[in-house]
Design a protein around this motif. Structure first.
Motif, PDB file in Angstrom:
ATOM      1  N   LEU A 323      11.982  53.539  10.075  1.00  0.00           N
ATOM      2  CA  LEU A 323      11.334  54.848   9.928  1.00  0.00           C
ATOM      3  C   LEU A 323      10.024  54.746   9.158  1.00  0.00           C
ATOM      4  O   LEU A 323       9.229  55.694   9.128  1.00  0.00           O
ATOM      5  CB  LEU A 323      12.285  55.816   9.210  1.00  0.00           C
ATOM      6  N   LYS A 325       9.317  55.158   6.254  1.00  0.00           N
ATOM      7  CA  LYS A 325       9.184  56.278   5.309  1.00  0.00           C
ATOM      8  C   LYS A 325       8.273  57.377   5.854  1.00  0.00           C
ATOM      9  O   LYS A 325       7.630  58.108   5.109  1.00  0.00           O
ATOM     10  CB  LYS A 325       8.646  55.788   3.959  1.00  0.00           C
ATOM     11  N   ARG A 330      10.802  59.723  11.700  1.00  0.00           N
ATOM     12  CA  ARG A 330      12.189  60.144  11.512  1.00  0.00           C
ATOM     13  C   ARG A 330      12.541  61.259  12.489  1.00  0.00           C
ATOM     14  O   ARG A 330      13.600  61.250  13.123  1.00  0.00           O
ATOM     15  CB  ARG A 330      12.398  60.615  10.070  1.00  0.00           C
ATOM     16  N   ARG A 333      12.768  59.937  16.077  1.00  0.00           N
ATOM     17  CA  ARG A 333      14.025  59.237  16.320  1.00  0.00           C
ATOM     18  C   ARG A 333      15.186  60.227  16.447  1.00  0.00           C
ATOM     19  O   ARG A 333      16.052  60.086  17.312  1.00  0.00           O
ATOM     20  CB  ARG A 333      14.317  58.227  15.205  1.00  0.00           C
ATOM     21  N   ARG A 334      15.182  61.237  15.580  1.00  0.00           N
ATOM     22  CA  ARG A 334      16.251  62.251  15.626  1.00  0.00           C
ATOM     23  C   ARG A 334      16.297  62.919  17.001  1.00  0.00           C
ATOM     24  O   ARG A 334      17.366  63.084  17.596  1.00  0.00           O
ATOM     25  CB  ARG A 334      16.016  63.305  14.533  1.00  0.00           C
TER      26      ARG A 334
END
Length: 448
Positions: A323, A325, A330, A333-334
């Protein structure tokens, strides 16, 4: 045309156009607001060039008049783009969200100014909500908006990271000053580092009231490292380790001071070429191929097992993606996980319906009604998987209405005390709601 015989007015216009061209990328990438120093600098420069263009004598010649007109149009175009970048509705949206973050930091992070570590759950939830909202700000691929969003996210995520890192610190430090004379100096430096942490947060968020600058704070922190390096720890391992931990803390803070410069000198804000994003796109491409094969197959059941196995493998690939950071990665990807998982759920439902067909038996009328609705949901879900539009499309509205009707139909089913029917209805309601949520996700036009 021979440059030696070119009219002086044409030559002058070309010189001006060259100067205007030299700042074009600065204008395109300008991510600030209209009250920024750099905005005023660019605006002054372009306005000055317009006056220069206007002062060129055309001597009534058509070719010079046309050249002057083109030069003026190009300069006016950049002026307009600069203004649009600074006043774009989504740029204003980013700034308003950032102001919320500033207010939150002012209100909740006061303890950091005195070296404390009392951070409320309210602050953590508030910052997380702000980060999520920023990832959903649409940029339309516009460089200036991507850059503005990246700058803002970077600052807020840095503050979140600084606070989380501070909260994780073990209470074993500082060491007792009785151990060695050097410990007193290290303890003193550690107190200065805690103060610097609060100052850094204030600088990143633009809420500093002490006229502190990043350059001055960088000099202070570098000086603290020099003080620590000069200490004689007499080969004492525990003191050397203590000093190393404090130096690591300082280096982390120095890293955050470079964030703004890094964002300006790299294409970090353009996630289209990011390694993690490219991996996510590769997974999504394969998922879409599997989906199309399933939806277009003449005998889909033959593909169920192999498709599910491969889709589970894709979920595993997504879990391994770094990710970095970055909240945008993020979120990407979710959403990819939801895409793959939704297709797996669709296969599961189709398989269950096929088995039910093969093993028909007597059952409670309410249970039969739920299965009938599940059959409808499977058909609708197939359409939702194929949907590629936004919330203003007629097809979106139609699908939303169909799903709402199925929810109402489920609500009308009376289980008559049958536990099996209650459980089946509950699962069917959850499935319908998940399909609705997925339809929303597909149509919200999110981007990196």
């Amino acid at each position: 045309m021979d440059m030696g015989n070119q009219h002086p007015s044409i030559s002058r216009l070309q010189e001006i156009q060259k100067e205007v061209k030299s700042i074009e990328q600065q204008v395109i990438g300008f991510s600030g607001l209209s009250d920024d120093k750099n905005y005023k600098k660019l605006e002054r420069f372009l306005t000055k060039q317009l006056f220069e263009i206007d002062s060129v004598d055309t001597e009534g010649k058509g070719d010079i008049q046309q050249a002057r007109k083109r030069a003026a149009q190009e300069t006016e175009r950049l002026l307009k783009e600069l203004e649009q970048n600074a006043n774009h509705p989504h740029r204003i949206e980013i700034q308003n969200i950032f102001k919320e973050a500033q207010s939150l930091v002012k209100e909740k992070i006061v303890p950091f100014y005195s070296g404390g570590n009392c951070v409320t759950d309210e602050f953590e939830e508030g910052i997380q909500d702000i980060i999520l909202r920023l990832t959903h700000v649409k940029t339309g691929g516009k460089v200036s908006l991507r850059k503005a969003r990246y700058h803002t996210l970077t600052k807020i995520c840095a503050v979140q990271e600084i606070i989380e890192d501070c909260m994780k610190k073990q209470p074993s430090l500082p060491l007792s000053e009785d151990v060695h004379p050097s410990v007193a100096k290290i303890n003193s430096v550690m107190c200065e580092v805690n103060k610097a942490r609060g100052t850094l947060i204030a600088l990143l968020m633009g809420v500093n009231n002490n006229n502190e600058t990043c350059r001055h704070l960088s000099c202070v922190l570098s000086g603290l490292i020099a003080d620590l390096d000069a200490l004689d720890v007499c080969g004492r391992t525990e003191i050397r380790n203590y000093r190393r931990e404090v130096v690591e803390d300082i280096n982390k803070l120095l890293k955050y001071l470079d964030l703004e410069e890094e964002a300006d000198t790299t294409y970090a804000f353009d996630l289209g070429q990011n390694h993690s994003i490219l991996k996510i796109e590769k997974v999504l491409k394969r998922m879409r191929e599997i989906k199309n094969e399933l939806l277009q197959a003449q005998n889909p059941p033959e593909l169920y097992l192999s498709s599910k196995t491969e889709l589970q493998g894709l979920i595993g690939q997504l879990d391994e993606i770094s990710l970095e950071k970055n909240p945008c990665i993020r979120e990407a990807r979710r959403r990819a996980v939801i895409e793959v998982q939704t297709l797996i759920t669709y296969i599961d439902l189709k398989e269950a319906l096929e088995k039910r067909k093969a093993f028909a038996c007597e059952e409670h009328p309410s249970h039969k009604a739920v299965w009938s609705i599940l059959g409808n949901l499977a058909e609708i879900q197939g359409e939702v998987l194929s949907f590629d539009g936004n919330r203003t499309d007629k097809n979106y509205i139609r699908l939303e209405e169909l799903l709402t009707k199925q929810l109402l139909a489920l609500d009308a089913v009376d289980p008559q005390g049958e536990e099996k029917c209650k459980a089946a209805r509950k699962q069917a309601v959850k499935l319908a709601q998940n399909i609705l949520s997925y339809l929303d996700l597909k149509s919200d036009e999110w981007e990196y």
